[in-house]
Structure formats: structure tokens, C-alpha cells
Scaffold this active site. Sequence first.
Site, PDB file in Angstrom:
ATOM      1  N   HIS A  73       0.845  -1.204   0.000  1.00 41.05           N
ATOM      2  CA  HIS A  73       0.000   0.000   0.000  1.00 41.05           C
ATOM      3  C   HIS A  73       0.876   1.247   0.000  1.00 41.05           C
ATOM      4  O   HIS A  73       1.804   1.353   0.802  1.00 41.05           O
ATOM      5  CB  HIS A  73      -0.907   0.005   1.243  1.00 41.05           C
ATOM      6  CG  HIS A  73      -2.123  -0.853   1.075  1.00 41.05           C
ATOM      7  ND1 HIS A  73      -3.331  -0.570   1.660  1.00 41.05           N
ATOM      8  CD2 HIS A  73      -2.311  -1.982   0.362  1.00 41.05           C
ATOM      9  CE1 HIS A  73      -4.216  -1.492   1.328  1.00 41.05           C
ATOM     10  NE2 HIS A  73      -3.620  -2.371   0.548  1.00 41.05           N
ATOM     11  N   TYR A 202      -9.261   5.584   7.396  1.00 41.12           N
ATOM     12  CA  TYR A 202      -9.357   5.919   8.823  1.00 41.12           C
ATOM     13  C   TYR A 202     -10.367   7.061   8.940  1.00 41.12           C
ATOM     14  O   TYR A 202     -10.146   8.130   8.369  1.00 41.12           O
ATOM     15  CB  TYR A 202      -8.014   6.388   9.375  1.00 41.12           C
ATOM     16  CG  TYR A 202      -6.969   5.301   9.521  1.00 41.12           C
ATOM     17  CD1 TYR A 202      -6.147   4.921   8.461  1.00 41.12           C
ATOM     18  CD2 TYR A 202      -6.775   4.658  10.749  1.00 41.12           C
ATOM     19  CE1 TYR A 202      -5.180   3.930   8.610  1.00 41.12           C
ATOM     20  CE2 TYR A 202      -5.808   3.671  10.910  1.00 41.12           C
ATOM     21  CZ  TYR A 202      -5.017   3.312   9.836  1.00 41.12           C
ATOM     22  OH  TYR A 202      -4.057   2.334   9.988  1.00 41.12           O
ATOM     23  N   PRO A 294      -4.267   0.259  18.663  1.00 46.27           N
ATOM     24  CA  PRO A 294      -3.991  -0.218  17.298  1.00 46.27           C
ATOM     25  C   PRO A 294      -4.092   0.847  16.205  1.00 46.27           C
ATOM     26  O   PRO A 294      -3.757   0.558  15.050  1.00 46.27           O
ATOM     27  CB  PRO A 294      -5.061  -1.304  17.080  1.00 46.27           C
ATOM     28  CG  PRO A 294      -6.130  -1.012  18.068  1.00 46.27           C
ATOM     29  CD  PRO A 294      -5.478  -0.334  19.235  1.00 46.27           C
ATOM     30  N   LYS A 298       1.065  -0.226  15.009  1.00 46.18           N
ATOM     31  CA  LYS A 298       2.475  -0.320  15.418  1.00 46.18           C
ATOM     32  C   LYS A 298       2.822  -1.533  16.276  1.00 46.18           C
ATOM     33  O   LYS A 298       4.001  -1.866  16.433  1.00 46.18           O
ATOM     34  CB  LYS A 298       2.879   0.949  16.206  1.00 46.18           C
ATOM     35  CG  LYS A 298       2.945   2.185  15.357  1.00 46.18           C
ATOM     36  CD  LYS A 298       4.194   2.191  14.490  1.00 46.18           C
ATOM     37  CE  LYS A 298       4.084   3.099  13.301  1.00 46.18           C
ATOM     38  NZ  LYS A 298       4.015   2.446  12.016  1.00 46.18           N
ATOM     39  N   TYR A 386       3.975   6.474  10.109  1.00 48.21           N
ATOM     40  CA  TYR A 386       3.131   5.349   9.691  1.00 48.21           C
ATOM     41  C   TYR A 386       3.943   4.269   8.971  1.00 48.21           C
ATOM     42  O   TYR A 386       3.748   3.076   9.222  1.00 48.21           O
ATOM     43  CB  TYR A 386       1.993   5.858   8.788  1.00 48.21           C
ATOM     44  CG  TYR A 386       0.892   4.842   8.598  1.00 48.21           C
ATOM     45  CD1 TYR A 386      -0.145   4.711   9.529  1.00 48.21           C
ATOM     46  CD2 TYR A 386       0.886   3.973   7.500  1.00 48.21           C
ATOM     47  CE1 TYR A 386      -1.147   3.760   9.370  1.00 48.21           C
ATOM     48  CE2 TYR A 386      -0.108   3.025   7.329  1.00 48.21           C
ATOM     49  CZ  TYR A 386      -1.120   2.930   8.269  1.00 48.21           C
ATOM     50  OH  TYR A 386      -2.108   1.988   8.122  1.00 48.21           O
TER      51      TYR A 386
HETATM   52  P1  RFL Z   1       1.383 -12.063  21.284  1.00 50.60           P
HETATM   53  O1  RFL Z   1       0.974 -12.078  19.868  1.00 50.60           O
HETATM   54  O2  RFL Z   1       0.367 -11.735  22.307  1.00 50.60           O
HETATM   55  O3  RFL Z   1       2.048 -13.481  21.610  1.00 50.60           O
HETATM   56  C1  RFL Z   1       2.363 -13.878  22.924  1.00 50.60           C
HETATM   57  C2  RFL Z   1       2.335 -15.373  22.992  1.00 50.60           C
HETATM   58  O4  RFL Z   1       2.694 -15.787  24.315  1.00 50.60           O
HETATM   59  C3  RFL Z   1       1.797 -16.800  24.746  1.00 50.60           C
HETATM   60  N1  RFL Z   1       1.774 -16.812  26.225  1.00 50.60           N
HETATM   61  C4  RFL Z   1       2.440 -17.709  26.973  1.00 50.60           C
HETATM   62  N2  RFL Z   1       3.248 -18.707  26.634  1.00 50.60           N
HETATM   63  C5  RFL Z   1       3.788 -19.447  27.641  1.00 50.60           C
HETATM   64  N3  RFL Z   1       3.521 -19.198  28.967  1.00 50.60           N
HETATM   65  C6  RFL Z   1       2.719 -18.195  29.333  1.00 50.60           C
HETATM   66  N4  RFL Z   1       2.475 -17.967  30.611  1.00 50.60           N
HETATM   67  C7  RFL Z   1       2.151 -17.388  28.323  1.00 50.60           C
HETATM   68  N5  RFL Z   1       1.321 -16.321  28.322  1.00 50.60           N
HETATM   69  C8  RFL Z   1       1.100 -15.988  27.058  1.00 50.60           C
HETATM   70  C9  RFL Z   1       0.472 -16.424  24.111  1.00 50.60           C
HETATM   71  O5  RFL Z   1      -0.416 -17.534  24.039  1.00 50.60           O
HETATM   72  C10 RFL Z   1       0.926 -15.924  22.748  1.00 50.60           C
HETATM   73  O6  RFL Z   1       0.968 -16.953  21.798  1.00 50.60           O
HETATM   74  O7  RFL Z   1       2.607 -11.047  21.528  1.00 50.60           O
HETATM   75  P2  RFL Z   1       3.832 -10.629  20.567  1.00 50.60           P
HETATM   76  O8  RFL Z   1       4.478 -11.840  19.965  1.00 50.60           O
HETATM   77  O9  RFL Z   1       4.619  -9.665  21.348  1.00 50.60           O
HETATM   78  O10 RFL Z   1       3.139  -9.876  19.322  1.00 50.60           O
HETATM   79  C11 RFL Z   1       2.503  -8.643  19.500  1.00 50.60           C
HETATM   80  C12 RFL Z   1       1.347  -8.494  18.511  1.00 50.60           C
HETATM   81  O11 RFL Z   1       0.522  -9.644  18.602  1.00 50.60           O
HETATM   82  C13 RFL Z   1       0.517  -7.232  18.763  1.00 50.60           C
HETATM   83  O12 RFL Z   1       1.352  -6.138  19.112  1.00 50.60           O
HETATM   84  C14 RFL Z   1      -0.310  -6.821  17.527  1.00 50.60           C
HETATM   85  O13 RFL Z   1      -1.288  -7.775  17.244  1.00 50.60           O
HETATM   86  C15 RFL Z   1      -0.976  -5.459  17.736  1.00 50.60           C
HETATM   87  N6  RFL Z   1      -1.840  -5.063  16.618  1.00 50.60           N
HETATM   88  C16 RFL Z   1      -1.303  -4.526  15.468  1.00 50.60           C
HETATM   89  N7  RFL Z   1       0.038  -4.404  15.320  1.00 50.60           N
HETATM   90  C17 RFL Z   1       0.570  -3.935  14.149  1.00 50.60           C
HETATM   91  O14 RFL Z   1       1.809  -3.823  14.048  1.00 50.60           O
HETATM   92  N8  RFL Z   1      -0.220  -3.595  13.057  1.00 50.60           N
HETATM   93  C18 RFL Z   1      -1.583  -3.686  13.127  1.00 50.60           C
HETATM   94  O15 RFL Z   1      -2.248  -3.429  12.117  1.00 50.60           O
HETATM   95  C19 RFL Z   1      -2.182  -4.135  14.376  1.00 50.60           C
HETATM   96  N9  RFL Z   1      -3.513  -4.256  14.495  1.00 50.60           N
HETATM   97  C20 RFL Z   1      -3.239  -5.216  16.732  1.00 50.60           C
HETATM   98  C21 RFL Z   1      -4.050  -4.791  15.643  1.00 50.60           C
HETATM   99  C22 RFL Z   1      -3.831  -5.768  17.875  1.00 50.60           C
HETATM  100  C23 RFL Z   1      -5.196  -5.912  17.954  1.00 50.60           C
HETATM  101  N10 RFL Z   1      -5.725  -6.531  19.116  1.00 50.60           N
HETATM  102  C24 RFL Z   1      -6.739  -7.477  19.133  1.00 50.60           C
HETATM  103  C25 RFL Z   1      -5.058  -6.348  20.389  1.00 50.60           C
HETATM  104  C26 RFL Z   1      -5.420  -4.891  15.717  1.00 50.60           C
HETATM  105  C27 RFL Z   1      -6.009  -5.430  16.878  1.00 50.60           C
HETATM  106  C28 RFL Z   1      -7.504  -5.467  16.915  1.00 50.60           C
HETATM  107  C1  PHB Z   2      -6.001  -4.358  10.562  1.00 54.77           C
HETATM  108  O1  PHB Z   2      -6.096  -4.599   9.344  1.00 54.77           O
HETATM  109  O2  PHB Z   2      -6.324  -5.199  11.427  1.00 54.77           O
HETATM  110  C2  PHB Z   2      -5.527  -3.024  11.009  1.00 54.77           C
HETATM  111  C3  PHB Z   2      -5.083  -2.124  10.063  1.00 54.77           C
HETATM  112  C4  PHB Z   2      -4.640  -0.871  10.473  1.00 54.77           C
HETATM  113  C5  PHB Z   2      -4.656  -0.534  11.810  1.00 54.77           C
HETATM  114  C6  PHB Z   2      -5.091  -1.456  12.754  1.00 54.77           C
HETATM  115  C7  PHB Z   2      -5.527  -2.719  12.346  1.00 54.77           C
HETATM  116  O3  PHB Z   2      -4.245   0.698  12.186  1.00 54.77           O
END
Ligand code: RFL
Ligand code: PHB
Length: 391
Positions: A73, A202, A294, A298, A386
Site C-alpha cells: 500500500h 481511517y 492499534p 504499530k 506510519y
Molecule cells: P502475542 O501475539 O500476544 O504473543 C504472545 C504469545 O505468548 C503466549 N503466552 C504464553 N506462553 C507461555 N507461557 C505463558 N504464561 C504465556 N502467556 C502468554 C500467548 O499464548 C501468545 O501466543 O505477543 P507478541 O508476539 O509480542 O506480538 C505482538 C502483537 O501480537 C501485537 O502487538 C499486535 O497484534 C498489535 N496489533 C497490530 N500491530 C501492528 O503492528 N499492526 C496492526 O495493524 C495491528 N492491528 C493489533 C491490531 C492488535 C489488535 N488486538 C486485538 C489487540 C489490531 C487489533 C484489533
Molecule cells: C487491521 O487490518 O487489522 C488493522 C489495520 C490498520 C490498523 C489497525 C488494524 O491501524
Amino acid sequence: MTSTPVAIIGAGPAGLLLGQLLAKAGVDNVIIERQSPEYVLGRIRAGVLEQITVDALSSVGVDARMHQEGLPHHGFDLLFKGQRHRIDLADLTGGKQVMVYGQTEVTKDLMHARAAAGLQTVYSAGDVAIHDFDTDKPRVTYTQDGQTHTLNARFIAGCDGFHGVCRASVPPNAIQQFEKVYPFGWLGVLADVPPVSDELIYANTQRGFALCSMRSPTRSRYYLQCPMSDSVAQWSDDAFWAELKNRLDPQAAEQLVTGASIEKSIAPLRSFVAEPMRFGSLMLAGDAAHIVPPTGAKGLNLAVSDVLYLANAFERYFKEKDVGGVDGYSEQALARVWKAERFSWWFTSLMHQFPELGSFNQKVQEAELEYLIHSRAASTSLAENYVGLPL
Ligand code: RFL
Ligand code: PHB
């Protein structure tokens, strides 16, 4: 009893990528994950990857499917006062772009690469606990099939997310936590319908924020700002689509294709940082150490920059007997973390409704959005954050 140089707790993107980076550097590692692989892959999260993340995945050879199926993108739309305005990322940043490719797919690709490399991963581990990380002989214990196992390591990488055991094991007087909880959540829907637009939208509206994103040309991801008191059960698919339409401009509302949701969830919005990110032989990375709302996309990207620093620190330690990287890890990672925290907080504050701040706040948001789209300096600042600040 087994032993490994680096015990990684958590098989999310941070833990899995760290494992691949270390393996490439010739540093063996074991991952201990509380959940099953299917559970980990069932979480629908991030969608937007910075170039740094794309490059990191390429550096460990986990990029073939991303380059085939991911969507580069070059811009996105800001929608306010009923009109869309394009932020041209490529033009504003000298040709940079982001990649739309779901976290689920990144995780799946990393899991396959790890299995193919024959690296050990323990899934569905119970009662994971970490011990003696104030010494240079830390241990991890966990249960599996009714038995307790011990893993000895030189370092423990706490990649276990916000609710993990690693940060929680640090004595409270050794850690400082900074937190801001926002008074709303994001209701997310995944649906097999074509995206309403080729690029993300957005939207700041008086009814609340909305985001139109995607996973592929046939799969859309949409979000609506909602009160945290709402429950998923309260939101039928029809109610979701009707509200999303209400928050879009007339052309997008007209073009919106609706369909049955295949996932629907509400996520809280939070800014959080734990300092430092190293406690003796325990290093925190990713969501275990920090959370961003989110809005700026980041979270996953920050997890990736943490593990790039960390893999380099471990490589220096094990290959060159140089402790400089390990000693400098926390400061180095936090410098980038706080810049992403600032950006995510700012973009969240700009785009959402804060009912308690009243109509003055709404007017100031509109003035800032006008300024943002008319000032090249302001748009450039948005764009460079971004696409991702340099490592
Ligand atoms: P995770 O993905 O939470 O993985 C952690 C893992 O540890 C396990 N765990 C354990 N394992 C052993 N013993 C324990 N006691 C444990 N406790 C937990 C868990 O089961 C899991 O498998 O953390 P990690 O690897 O640091 O990754 C971080 C990302 O997942 C997170 O920052 C992103 O998803 C945030 N996020 C976004 N980030 C972006 O860069 N771009 C995006 O577009 C974006 N969109 C989002 C998002 C997060 C969202 N939610 C639901 C919070 C959109 C949403 C809606
Ligand atoms: C997503 O596609 O889940 C998404 C995209 C952009 C954001 C957050 C989440 O800023």
C-alpha cells in the site's frame, strides 16, 4: 532436564521471529507456548507491516507467500467531515510503503519455517514459570502430559504478550510501568467480502472512529469505536454494517459490500510501557513489555524491532563473547518504543470521539485534521511515522 542458550516464552510473532533470527545466527533456542498452534492462529490481529518487518521476515527466508499474497500500500485515506483525503505515503516518504498481510499469515509462515528447521517448540505447556533470572543460570518449568519439565538456559526471552508470566514475575520494586487506558474499545469484524476501497480508510466522525482495512482482495477487516461496556452479542452483523455505513462518506457507504461475519470481537485500547526491558537474564520483547492502541498499526512492528535488537545482542554474546548488546538492549529498544507510543497515542487522540472532552475537542480535532492534509510538513510527519521510523 534439558538446556538451551535461549529459552523463548511465547510463540506469537515476537517469539517465533526471534527463534528464526537466532537459528540463522547459529544460536539454538527452544520456545515454550501455553496455547496450541491452532489457538495461536485463531487470533485475528494486526494487518499492516512496516518495511522493517517485511525486511526482517525476508532476512530469515519467510517471505515467499507474503510477497505473493501481501498487498503493498502506497497511501491511505483520512475521512473527516464527510470527505476523504488521501495521505500519499510514497510521495511523502521518498517511495516508502507498507504491506497489508495479516498477523495470522505471518505467524503461520514462521511456524512452518520453524518446523522445517527442526527447532523445538513446546505447545500447550501448562503452569509455565521462570526462575533465578537474577543469576546467569535461569530456568523455565512447565507441565505437559501430567509431568513437570525443566529447561535450563543462559537467557530467557519473555515474548509472552501483555498477559504473560515473564513481566509478572519481576519484583514490583524493580519495574516501572506507564499506562493509559482509553475510554472505548474497537469492535472488529472479519468478512469474506471485497474491501470497500483499495486502500485503508481511517474515519473520524461524530458517531465515533471507523477503520476499513483488509486481508486480501476478497476478505475485509473493519473496526468501529464502541463503548467498552458493549458486548459482541449486542452487535448483530446487520447492526455492525448499518453503523459502519453511517460512519463512511456517501460514496464508500454506497460501495460497501456486506456479508456474514467470520469473526467478531471487541478489543480494549491501551498504551503501556514497562521499564526497563531487561532484568538480569530475562529480556522482555513485544507486547510483554509494551502495548500501543492499534490506531497507528504499530504493535506487531514494535515487537519485530525489539527482537531484531535482541537477536543481535544474543548473537554478539554467544558468538563474540561481547556483552555490549545485552547491556544496551533495554535502552535501545525503549528509544524506539516511546516514539511509537507517542505516535499511536497522538493518532488515537486525533481520530476518536472522547465524549467527556466535549464539542471543543471535536472542533480542535477537525482543525488539526485540516492542518494535517493541507500542510506538507504535518502530512510528512504522519507518513514517516506510519511507514515506520528507522531502527
Ligand atoms: P502475542 O501475539 O500476544 O504473543 C504472545 C504469545 O505468548 C503466549 N503466552 C504464553 N506462553 C507461555 N507461557 C505463558 N504464561 C504465556 N502467556 C502468554 C500467548 O499464548 C501468545 O501466543 O505477543 P507478541 O508476539 O509480542 O506480538 C505482538 C502483537 O501480537 C501485537 O502487538 C499486535 O497484534 C498489535 N496489533 C497490530 N500491530 C501492528 O503492528 N499492526 C496492526 O495493524 C495491528 N492491528 C493489533 C491490531 C492488535 C489488535 N488486538 C486485538 C489487540 C489490531 C487489533 C484489533
Ligand atoms: C487491521 O487490518 O487489522 C488493522 C489495520 C490498520 C490498523 C489497525 C488494524 O491501524
